[in-house]
Design an enzyme around this catalytic site. Structure first.
Site, mmCIF file in Angstrom:
data_model
loop_
_atom_site.group_PDB
_atom_site.id
_atom_site.type_symbol
_atom_site.label_atom_id
_atom_site.label_comp_id
_atom_site.label_asym_id
_atom_site.label_seq_id
_atom_site.Cartn_x
_atom_site.Cartn_y
_atom_site.Cartn_z
ATOM 1 N N THR A 1 3.828 1.393 -7.320
ATOM 2 C CA THR A 1 4.890 0.926 -8.220
ATOM 3 C C THR A 1 4.455 0.851 -9.680
ATOM 4 O O THR A 1 5.298 0.810 -10.572
ATOM 5 C CB THR A 1 5.389 -0.475 -7.797
ATOM 6 O OG1 THR A 1 4.295 -1.387 -7.863
ATOM 7 C CG2 THR A 1 5.977 -0.451 -6.404
ATOM 8 N N ASP A 2 3.137 0.841 -9.926
ATOM 9 C CA ASP A 2 2.684 0.638 -11.313
ATOM 10 C C ASP A 2 3.213 1.711 -12.266
ATOM 11 O O ASP A 2 3.612 1.410 -13.394
ATOM 12 C CB ASP A 2 1.142 0.610 -11.378
ATOM 13 C CG ASP A 2 0.567 -0.684 -10.797
ATOM 14 O OD1 ASP A 2 1.346 -1.617 -10.540
ATOM 15 O OD2 ASP A 2 -0.658 -0.746 -10.601
ATOM 16 N N THR B 1 0.753 0.778 -3.033
ATOM 17 C CA THR B 1 0.749 -0.427 -2.197
ATOM 18 C C THR B 1 1.531 -0.219 -0.912
ATOM 19 O O THR B 1 1.225 -0.827 0.113
ATOM 20 C CB THR B 1 1.337 -1.600 -3.006
ATOM 21 O OG1 THR B 1 0.468 -1.841 -4.098
ATOM 22 C CG2 THR B 1 1.446 -2.868 -2.189
ATOM 23 N N SER C 1 -1.422 4.094 -8.094
ATOM 24 C CA SER C 1 -0.723 4.907 -9.089
ATOM 25 C C SER C 1 -1.099 4.591 -10.530
ATOM 26 O O SER C 1 -0.747 5.329 -11.449
ATOM 27 C CB SER C 1 0.793 4.794 -8.906
ATOM 28 O OG SER C 1 1.270 3.569 -9.409
#
Ligand code: ASP
Length: 339
Positions: free
Chosen positions: A103-104, A23, A70
């Site tokens: 960030t996932d 993101t 990710s």
């Protein structure tokens, strides 16, 4: 694509930014779109152009390693990132590395690197919760903070760090806790390692668990990682997914158990059968806090190991790396007690 931003000041730290997508590099049609956007759409050059101030703090070089969201990360990409990081540090002309990441799975990549990077120099992962095109995008300030942290000698030898939202987290403990808030990374009970105030890092604690230079894991000669599956325990659970994992060739299973790593009796039957076939079983918890160490004596008789305070997704990484070294249960339990 490789880029170079030479700073006029020669004494600035030499920082390499490796971009992977996420993101932080996300793009949407409108600045008000926070969740409908394409992750990883923007290249490293554009990312850096959004933060021209960066050259006041570091001499930057950058590389685009991949451009993914990710949630699609793979072992192959991890091996590629780790090889690149080890090679850059070995070359000796870089003071710190920043990896821009979605960030996932950022916490998973961070913990994997925490176990396989053989260097004490700062390695900082950074992401953003709002796409680069969003009003109040958090990426630019996160990136600037991450670069300054990577150039800070105090960040050495603390394992892989995560710099987001003016907070410094350690790779082992931090987890993504909120689907959309910019304050998503938290280390629940064990806490932040420090804060970033006005761009400056202040450390309060470090992890005592083994990492980087003290880690026994090495990627040398590895072309793939042992397959380890996570099975999430729940009411009315069964052995269906356990059997499927075994049939698919899993060498290890992390059971994200209820409470203190409790297992539904139906799933337990499957796990006992799997263990007898040589699959290593680690009990973990879906609670999100606490540590799985003991539990009913029957579980140790069944030779199930315990995942300590690692969340299931990090226990999976440690078990996979452990299986690159040994399949002796005592040894693998020792690793869970030490890392
Ligand atoms: N899906 C995105 C990713 O992990 C989310 C993010 O970066 O915040 O790449």
């Amino acid at each position: 694509m490789n880029i170079d931003i030479e700073s006029p000041t020669i004494k600035l730290p030499r920082i390499k930014i490796l971009a992977t997508g996420g993101t932080i590099a996300g793009s949407a049609a409108k600045s008000t779109q926070m969740s409908e956007y394409k992750a990883g759409a923007i290249g490293i050059q554009t990312l850096l152009e959004a933060v021209p101030q960066i050259k006041d703090y570091a001499n930057i070089t950058g590389e685009q390693l991949c451009q993914i969201s990710s949630n699609n990360i793979t072992d192959d990409i991890w091996l590629q990132i780790a090889d690149r990081v080890n090679a850059i540090f070995q070359a000796g002309d870089t003071d710190g590395i920043v990896i821009a990441h979605g960030t996932d799975t950022l916490e998973e990549t961070a913990y994997f690197l925490n176990l396989v990077i053989k260097n004490e120099k700062p390695l900082v992962l950074v992401g953003a919760m709002r796409p680069a095109t969003a009003i109040s995008a958090d990426g630019p300030n996160n990136l600037l903070n991450a670069v300054r942290l990577a150039g800070n000698p105090e960040a050495r030898n603390k394992g892989v760090l995560i710099a987001m939202n003016d907070e410094i987290n350690g790779a082992r403990e931090a987890t993504k806790t909120n689907t959309s808030h910019v304050s998503t990374f938290r280390a629940n009970e064990l806490g932040y390692m420090g804060y970033i105030n006005n761009g400056e890092a202040f450390f309060y604690r470090a992890s005592l668990r083994k990492h980087t230079l003290n880690s026994e894991f090495s990627l040398k000669d590895l072309v793939s990682l042992p397959y380890v599956e996570i099975i999430y325990g729940h009411a009315n659970d069964s052995r269906i997914l356990v059997d499927a994992a075994v049939n698919a060739g899993a060498r290890g299973i992390v059971y994200a158990g209820m409470g203190n790593g409790s297992i539904h009796e139906k799933a337990e039957e499957g796990l006992i059968a799997a263990q007898k076939q040589g699959v290593v079983i680690v009990r973990s918890s879906r609670c999100g806090a606490g540590t799985v160490k003991g539990g009913p004596i029957r579980y140790s008789k069944e030779k199930f190991l315990t995942g300590d305070s690692l969340n299931p997704q990090k226990a999976r990484i440690l078990l996979s790396l452990a299986l690159t070294k040994t399949d002796k249960l005592d040894e693998i339990q020792r690793m869970f007690n030490e890392y």
